[in-house]
Design a protein around this motif. Sequence first.
Motif, short mmCIF file in Angstrom:
data_model
loop_
_atom_site.label_atom_id
_atom_site.label_comp_id
_atom_site.label_asym_id
_atom_site.label_seq_id
_atom_site.Cartn_x
_atom_site.Cartn_y
_atom_site.Cartn_z
N ASP A 6 0.87 -1.17 0.00
CA ASP A 6 0.00 0.00 0.00
C ASP A 6 0.91 1.23 0.00
O ASP A 6 1.33 1.71 1.04
CB ASP A 6 -0.91 -0.02 1.23
N ASP A 8 0.25 4.29 -0.85
CA ASP A 8 -0.36 5.49 -0.28
C ASP A 8 -0.13 5.54 1.23
O ASP A 8 0.18 6.59 1.79
CB ASP A 8 -1.86 5.54 -0.59
N ASP A 11 3.55 6.45 1.80
CA ASP A 11 3.74 7.89 1.61
C ASP A 11 3.17 8.68 2.79
O ASP A 11 3.76 9.67 3.23
CB ASP A 11 3.07 8.35 0.31
N GLU A 12 2.04 8.22 3.32
CA GLU A 12 1.43 8.88 4.47
C GLU A 12 2.35 8.83 5.69
O GLU A 12 2.52 9.83 6.38
CB GLU A 12 0.10 8.19 4.79
N THR A 162 10.63 9.93 0.31
CA THR A 162 9.50 10.40 -0.49
C THR A 162 9.96 10.69 -1.91
O THR A 162 9.29 10.30 -2.88
CB THR A 162 8.88 11.66 0.16
N LYS A 166 8.81 8.69 -5.26
CA LYS A 166 8.23 9.48 -6.35
C LYS A 166 8.96 9.15 -7.66
O LYS A 166 8.32 8.97 -8.71
CB LYS A 166 8.34 10.97 -6.05
N SER A 169 7.84 5.82 -8.80
CA SER A 169 6.47 5.92 -9.30
C SER A 169 6.45 6.54 -10.70
O SER A 169 5.74 6.07 -11.59
CB SER A 169 5.63 6.76 -8.34
#
Length: 181
Positions: A6, A8, A11-12, A162, A166, A169
């Motif tokens: 996961d 997301d 990243d959170e 992060t 990125k 991604s």
Amino acid sequence: MSHAIDFDALDEKLFLLQQLVFASKPYCKRQAIGNESDVGEANKDEYWGWIKSLTSNYLIECAVKTRVFHDYLINSHFENDFKKLDANACQGLTIATICKGVFSITLREICNKIIHATRVVLIWNETTNDHYWDGKLLLIGKKGAESWELELYIHDWALAMTRYHKALSDLEGRVYAGQDW
């Protein structure tokens, strides 16, 4: 294929780690943590417990997921220069300082140190009347017979992580993780 990750949530956690660092000073000041009125009240102890637990859990989760993902990409022959992506993510940041031992300061190596640390110490800023956690951790462990110590700067490390995620991604490296077709 790898585990499904996961991203997301990852990243959170990286975002929240950065926020914890910057929120500590005003929070401690507002709650009178570590000042004369806190003597015997244990507010600093309670705050320390929250910061240590949240930071440790988030660091471990981010480090393990990143290592699993990184190993998946390497074993899938994903065509990229991971050392260059790592270096670019760390550009202009100080993510850690080696206090003892000989090893490189890369995101992958720091993930290893987070995972294998046998002692983790929050470093408090107590240079003025304000006492607060300023985002530093001392990680201590051994690799074989060799002891190592690393001072980790949470904000810069989380920001570099992060950036790294990125970049992966953007290269669609995160798209295929966990897919079994």
